[in-house]
Design a protein around this motif. Structure first.
Motif, PDB file in Angstrom:
ATOM      1  N   GLY A  97      -3.588   4.359  -1.014  1.00  0.00           N
ATOM      2  CA  GLY A  97      -3.871   4.414  -2.426  1.00  0.00           C
ATOM      3  C   GLY A  97      -5.385   2.700  -2.517  1.00  0.00           C
ATOM      4  O   GLY A  97      -4.797   1.214  -1.346  1.00  0.00           O
ATOM      5  N   LYS A 105      -9.338  -3.188   0.272  1.00  0.00           N
ATOM      6  CA  LYS A 105      -9.054  -1.845  -0.058  1.00  0.00           C
ATOM      7  C   LYS A 105      -8.099  -1.499   1.112  1.00  0.00           C
ATOM      8  O   LYS A 105      -7.642  -2.337   1.761  1.00  0.00           O
ATOM      9  N   GLY A 106      -7.481  -0.671   0.899  1.00  0.00           N
ATOM     10  CA  GLY A 106      -6.932   0.202   1.398  1.00  0.00           C
ATOM     11  C   GLY A 106      -7.445   0.773   2.890  1.00  0.00           C
ATOM     12  O   GLY A 106      -8.786   1.083   2.682  1.00  0.00           O
ATOM     13  N   PRO A 107      -6.339   1.193   4.022  1.00  0.00           N
ATOM     14  CA  PRO A 107      -7.337   1.459   4.872  1.00  0.00           C
ATOM     15  C   PRO A 107      -7.562   3.019   4.861  1.00  0.00           C
ATOM     16  O   PRO A 107      -6.652   3.772   4.278  1.00  0.00           O
ATOM     17  N   TYR A 132      -7.811   2.862  12.280  1.00  0.00           N
ATOM     18  CA  TYR A 132      -7.833   2.691  11.030  1.00  0.00           C
ATOM     19  C   TYR A 132      -9.389   1.634  10.998  1.00  0.00           C
ATOM     20  O   TYR A 132      -8.649   1.135  11.167  1.00  0.00           O
ATOM     21  N   PHE A 169       1.132  -1.232   0.357  1.00  0.00           N
ATOM     22  CA  PHE A 169       0.073  -0.026  -0.105  1.00  0.00           C
ATOM     23  C   PHE A 169       0.647   0.908  -0.052  1.00  0.00           C
ATOM     24  O   PHE A 169       2.476   1.807   1.160  1.00  0.00           O
ATOM     25  N   GLN A 193     -10.187  -0.891   7.351  1.00  0.00           N
ATOM     26  CA  GLN A 193      -9.606  -2.225   5.935  1.00  0.00           C
ATOM     27  C   GLN A 193     -11.196  -2.866   5.788  1.00  0.00           C
ATOM     28  O   GLN A 193     -11.367  -3.219   6.691  1.00  0.00           O
ATOM     29  N   PHE A 222      -8.473   6.701   7.160  1.00  0.00           N
ATOM     30  CA  PHE A 222      -9.083   7.178   8.569  1.00  0.00           C
ATOM     31  C   PHE A 222     -10.475   7.000   8.769  1.00  0.00           C
ATOM     32  O   PHE A 222     -11.395   7.394   8.851  1.00  0.00           O
TER      33      PHE A 222
END
Lengths: 117, 113
Positions: free
Chosen positions: A109, B42-44, B36, A90, B38, B46
């Protein structure tokens, strides 16, 4: 998505080959990061950058190098890929404080899944 | 070495109930903590943060509690919804220090219908 793209999104390669992953941002943010994510380890920082040509190591930097020749791109290179580098990678950016964003809020991303055979 | 960890790898909660996700940290110099979320593939993302000069901070349906005495952080999610299903990470950093954030290993939140 804070204008972050990663390429490629998936890659399968063989042990010993060089691999470069690209992170591209459209917002001209100063700080960029590369993490790897593995089961049981969460996210671990590989390298990060605080400006063009300014980079520093994270906690798992061995076997990786980075380059940032322009603000929008942060490249991660595996000089000679090993099976232990099979992971999801990432990229993240940090805008910094202001404009409704917390100081250390990072935007990630979509990730790159890398498999080293 | 010092690390951020989590008490439970998986938490199952009935839809509509409140969820509490816990985190322990060991770096006494850390003064800024982040949660975070997730989702799969997908990406983490906030969720909320808190500085060490606070012991509670509220967001939309989420509350973070910080107990510096026992080095414990928790994330409370009110009225848990199916969309809350995800892995939740706590992370720590020295506010204004270097740019490194240390992530915990994550807790998977599973919502029961």
């Amino acid at each position: 998505d804070a204008g972050i793209t990663q390429s490629p999104r998936h890659k399968v390669t063989e042990t010993g080959t060089p691999v470069t992953l690209r992170c591209h941002q459209t917002e001209n943010h100063r700080y960029m990061y590369w993490y790897r994510q593995d089961p049981g380890h969460g996210l671990r920082l590989i390298h990060y950058s605080y400006g063009v040509k300014d980079t520093d190591k994270g906690e798992v930097s061995d076997g990786y190098s980075v380059s940032r020749s322009k603000t929008e791109d942060f490249l991660l290179t595996l000089e000679s890929a090993t099976s232990s580098q099979t992971s999801v990678y990432f990229c993240a950016i940090r805008p910094g404080q202001g404009a409704g964003v917390e100081y250390n809020e990072q935007f990630f991303g979509p990730g790159t899944r890398l498999t080293v055979l | 070495g010092e690390s951020v960890g989590l008490h439970l790898p998986t938490l199952s909660v009935q839809e509509g109930d409140n969820s509490i996700i816990n985190c322990a940290y060991s770096n006494s110099a850390s003064d800024y903590f982040i949660w975070y979320k997730q989702e799969s593939g997908k990406g983490p993302q906030f969720i909320i943060d808190i500085r060490s000069n606070m012991d509670k901070r509220q967001g939309q349906r989420v509350t973070v509690l910080l107990n510096k005495t026992v080095k414990h952080l928790s994330l409370q999610i009110a009225a848990t919804q199916p969309g809350d299903s995800a892995v939740y990470f706590c992370a720590e950093n020295m506010y204004g220090g270097d740019d490194k954030i240390i992530f915990g290993k994550g807790t998977r939140l599973h919502i029961l219908p």
